[in-house]
Design an enzyme around this catalytic site. Structure first.
Site, PDB file in Angstrom:
ATOM      1  N   GLN A 136     -75.005  88.654  -3.040  1.00  0.00           N
ATOM      2  CA  GLN A 136     -76.091  89.256  -2.261  1.00  0.00           C
ATOM      3  C   GLN A 136     -76.912  90.139  -3.184  1.00  0.00           C
ATOM      4  OE1 GLN A 136     -75.040  92.505   0.393  1.00  0.00           O
ATOM      5  NE2 GLN A 136     -76.437  91.728   1.949  1.00  0.00           N
ATOM      6  N   GLY A 137     -78.235  89.907  -3.237  1.00  0.00           N
ATOM      7  CA  GLY A 137     -79.105  90.719  -4.081  1.00  0.00           C
ATOM      8  C   GLY A 137     -80.023  91.590  -3.245  1.00  0.00           C
TER       9      GLY A 137
ATOM     10  N   SER B 235     -79.481  95.647  -3.024  1.00  0.00           N
ATOM     11  CA  SER B 235     -79.640  96.972  -3.630  1.00  0.00           C
ATOM     12  C   SER B 235     -80.273  96.892  -5.014  1.00  0.00           C
ATOM     13  CB  SER B 235     -78.282  97.649  -3.768  1.00  0.00           C
ATOM     14  OG  SER B 235     -77.746  97.934  -2.505  1.00  0.00           O
TER      15      SER B 235
ATOM     16  N   GLU C 283     -72.987  91.070  10.920  1.00  0.00           N
ATOM     17  CA  GLU C 283     -71.776  91.856  10.723  1.00  0.00           C
ATOM     18  C   GLU C 283     -71.359  92.534  12.022  1.00  0.00           C
ATOM     19  OE1 GLU C 283     -71.972  95.097   7.931  1.00  0.00           O
ATOM     20  OE2 GLU C 283     -70.138  94.406   6.972  1.00  0.00           O
TER      21      GLU C 283
ATOM     22  N   SER D   7     -73.927 103.432   4.255  1.00  0.00           N
ATOM     23  CA  SER D   7     -73.075 104.600   4.022  1.00  0.00           C
ATOM     24  C   SER D   7     -72.790 105.321   5.343  1.00  0.00           C
ATOM     25  CB  SER D   7     -73.765 105.557   3.054  1.00  0.00           C
ATOM     26  OG  SER D   7     -74.816 106.219   3.719  1.00  0.00           O
TER      27      SER D   7
END
Lengths: 392, 378
Positions: free
Chosen positions: A130-131, A133, A248, A373
């Site tokens: 997965q690209g 961040s 998710e 986060s």
């Protein structure tokens, strides 16, 4: 109230359990086995095992049959997670592709994308990264700067991604790229599928505090990507990314619960070996952590019920993430505190080796960062679930 | 797999909530709170409770009850907590549990029908002064002839009770492990000779507590009782208290969110400051977990699940934490007004503190969790 599973789901569990018993070597379950392997060795073993698992019919259990799945229920997916954890199966090396990319393609992929990508992904023939961040775009994804210039029917991509899980071993990467020059924030983005073996793609591993290099940086220098390798429409990347991340939600945390129970018991054995399990303060602290784990289990049963009733959990999934990540991290904080005077050592006594639990303890520092986060999750809960006014 | 409230249970919750809000709002709570010498037992409310069938949930159909489970009881208990409602509902329901589970057929016939209809107020007296929730906390002894001697402390609504379920040591008492014979539950009519009821001052004005001094008081033994029956009753009491706590915790959180959405300081709503918002988000997670844990514990007792003991200890520990943290936050995030007698926040805070200590405090329940999950690891 009914805590039993349907006959079909129970039958699936029995079949799965038998397969796992025959296909997981006993030594894999020994504490410290995975920590004792070289990283590449461990990856190859996991990758090969996961491929065999897929060929045996235990991948994509809740995917539609037309995509090679089993057409099963959310309960079957939860059972799969639970049994894998119980059998001490290694974690997937293709989670990001399986959890995020595949359902996104099923929803908005072109017929060619569906045909070419989903099967090999399910069979673990292609490892997907997965690209998202970037150095300047962590929690604030819309600040991303990797860009693609249109050149005929291709994009020429330049930029950098970071924290890419399994970057060193990845074959393909689904990447958020700014494809409209001069655009800012949520506009002008596209989700491009990029071959990590293509010229101009360079990967550098990042060593984590645990000592392993599971993730890395990915640099794109004039990488040529076909414009057709876009998912969800050119310039529509933000909406596609939000759709992708939504898959998710609703995932039951019953697999995590089962895995953390294993950690709890390993920690109890260490406490006992060090003569600390009778200490009333240690007992109170361990019990406090166990309470959070049991709450995670009850919560997971509730989430599974909601999903099976066809309800969309929406932003309430942030509650699940906060609970599992903090329960897991907290358990290891108690682990660190119960070790006693020789806590600084790898082997506080001749028969206690803390290497594996320490590595896991370090790993738990990451779970409140990745996947949104805790601070981002709290803002979501505050604004979207409790309805508090937005911060300025 | 179905682990959630049914549509009927959701409807029951809504009807209890609406009725309590209409018939017994916080102004009515305040009147009871500010009258500590009063009996704390509003009769109009009690009549409504009886008419609504909220006392008959667990009572078998042959005694005109609804024959439902603790899951349904906890639905109602949460609403009583949310409204910090005074009165002997929970005490009466719990006394009914004792008769239901350990009473003989004649006792059941005499007690459960009137109890279900709201014609009888009952309570439980399970521990002596400073005594914990186990057999070693009991400070009443029974003679072979069924006479009770000793003291019970913190008995809810003893002053208005028609019936008290009293735990008493028999002979040499139960074994050190708290099992076996040596303990009984007794039905006591508090008007008989040898019973003295002394009100005990307590900060939580949403209930009334009293000490019961017994000197040769005649009582009837529940034939099915023993140390196990006391443990069973203690578990059920813990679930009821935990349910009240999660209802109260959810209400405290909701009220605080509402206040901090409107209250403006530094030119913006207080609830838009992350320092406040993030803490409230954490409290939402904690309350949500406590709600699930109470639901699970109630079901585990209803279904006789093997993990019921653990589930109850988890639920009470977590509900205690949620109750303590949300009511403290309610005061903090209302600012100065939250610290006044005039504001309602202290009702929630003080009721939470009482319930946290009831039927096993957090430390006691965590030691149960430790016993069940640490000592069993092979």
């Amino acid at each position: 109230m009914d805590l039993t599973y349907s006959p079909a789901a129970a039958e699936f569990r029995a079949e799965l359990r038998a397969w796992l018993a025959a296909n997981i070597p006993a030594r894999w379950a020994a504490p410290g086995f995975w920590a004792s392997l070289d990283e590449d060795e461990a990856f190859d073993l996991r990758r090969d095992w996961e491929r065999r698992k897929a060929l045996a019919g235990f991948a994509g259990v809740d995917w539609p049959v037309e995509f090679g799945g089993r057409g099963g229920t959310p309960a079957m997916a939860a059972i799969l997670d639970e049994e894998l954890a119980r059998a001490r199966a290694p974690r997937s090396v293709n989670t990001l592709g399986l959890t995020f990319l595949a359902p996104t393609l099923m929803a908005v992929g072109t017929p060619e994308q569906k045909a070419e990508i989903i099967g090999p992904l399910l069979r673990n023939e292609v490892i997907w990264c997965q690209g998202f961040s970037e150095p300047g775009a962590g929690s604030d994804l819309a600040a991303l700067r990797t860009h693609g210039e249109r050149d005929g029917d291709e994009f020429v991509v330049n930029g950098q991604k970071v924290w890419t899980t399994f970057a060193r071993r990845g074959d393909q990467i689904f990447t958020m790229v700014r494809t409209e020059p001069g655009s800012s924030r949520h506009r002008g983005l596209s989700l491009l599928l990029i071959d990590m073996h293509a010229p101009g793609v360079e990967v550098r591993p990042i060593r984590q505090m645990s000592g392993v290099s599971e993730f890395g940086e990915v640099f794109f220098t004039d990488v040529r990507v076909p414009a057709a390798a876009c998912v969800g429409g050119l310039g529509n990347g933000w909406a596609t990314a939000m759709l992708l991340l939504s898959f998710e939600r609703g995932a039951s945390a019953i697999g995590q619960y089962t895995d953390y129970l294993r950690a709890f018991e390993e920690i109890v054995r260490v406490a006992r070996a060090l003569g600390r399990d009778g200490d009333p303060v240690v007992r109170q602290e361990l019990a406090r952590r166990r309470v959070e784990l049991e709450c995670l289990r009850y919560h997971s049963l509730h989430v599974l019920t909601e999903v099976e009733q066809g309800r969309d959990l929406g932003f309430a999934s942030s509650v699940t993430k906060l609970q599992w990540s903090q329960a897991y991290q907290g358990l290891f904080e108690t682990f660190d505190e119960l070790l006693g005077p020789d806590a600084a050592l790898v082997r506080p006594t001749a028969d206690v080796d803390l290497t594996a639990l320490r590595r896991e303890s370090f790993w738990t520092r990451s779970v409140t960062i990745w996947g949104g986060s805790s601070q981002v999750q709290r803002s979501i809960v505050a604004e979207r679930v409790l309805g508090l006014p937005r911060g300025s | 797999m179905f682990f959630a409230l049914t549509d009927e249970q959701r409807a029951l919750a809504a009807s209890v909530r609406d009725l309590l809000a209409g018939r017994f709002d916080l102004a009515a709570v305040r009147a009871v709170f500010d009258d500590p010498a009063g009996d704390g037992h509003p009769l109009d409310l009690w009549k409504t409770i009886g008419e609504q069938g909220w006392l008959s949930v667990r009572v078998p159909t042959e005694h005109d009850g609804l024959d439902l489970g603790l899951v349904d009881v906890q639905v109602i208990a949460r609403e009583f907590g949310a409204g910090v409602v005074p009165g002997p509902w929970a005490a009466t329901v719990l006394a009914g549990e004792a008769v239901l589970r350990a009473g003989g057929p004649e006792q059941a016939a005499a007690v459960l029908g009137p109890l279900a209809a709201g014609d009888l107020v009952a309570t439980v007296a399970l521990r002596g002064p400073g005594g914990g929730p186990g057999p070693d906390g009991v400070a009443v002894r029974a003679t072979a002839a069924g006479r009770l001697d000793g003291i019970a402390s913190g008995v809810e609504y003893a002053g208005v009770a028609d019936l008290v379920v009293v735990a008493a040591i028999e002979g040499p008492g139960p074994s050190a492990a708290g099992t076996g014979p040596g303990l009984g539950l007794y039905l006591l009519d508090p008007t008989v000779a040898g019973v003295t009821i002394e009100p005990q001052a307590a900060p939580d004005g949403t209930t009334r507590l009293a000490a019961l001094t017994l000197a040769g008081a005649a009582a009837t033994r529940l034939p099915g009782s023993g140390a196990a029956a006391l443990a069973d009753l203690r578990r059920r009491g813990a679930v009821l208290a935990a349910a009240d706590l999660v209802g109260l915790a959810r209400a405290a959180l909701t009220r605080t969110v509402a206040y901090d959405t409107d209250r403006v300081q530094f030119g913006r709503p207080v609830g838009s400051f992350q320092a406040v918002a993030h803490h409230l988000a954490d409290l939402h997670v904690a309350v949500t977990m406590a709600e699930h844990a109470v639901l699970y514990a109630a079901h585990a007792l209803d279904a006789g699940r093997p993990d019921a003991d653990l589930a109850v200890a988890v639920a009470k520990s977590k509900a205690n934490q949620a109750g303590a943290d949300t009511t403290a936050a309610m005061i903090q995030y209302h600012g100065g007004i939250g610290y006044t007698w005039e504001h309602d926040a202290h009702f929630f805070y003080k009721r939470a503190r009482r319930l946290i200590a009831a039927f096993g405090d957090s430390q006691w329940h965590r030691e149960q969790v430790a016993r069940l999950t640490i000592d069993s690891v092979g």
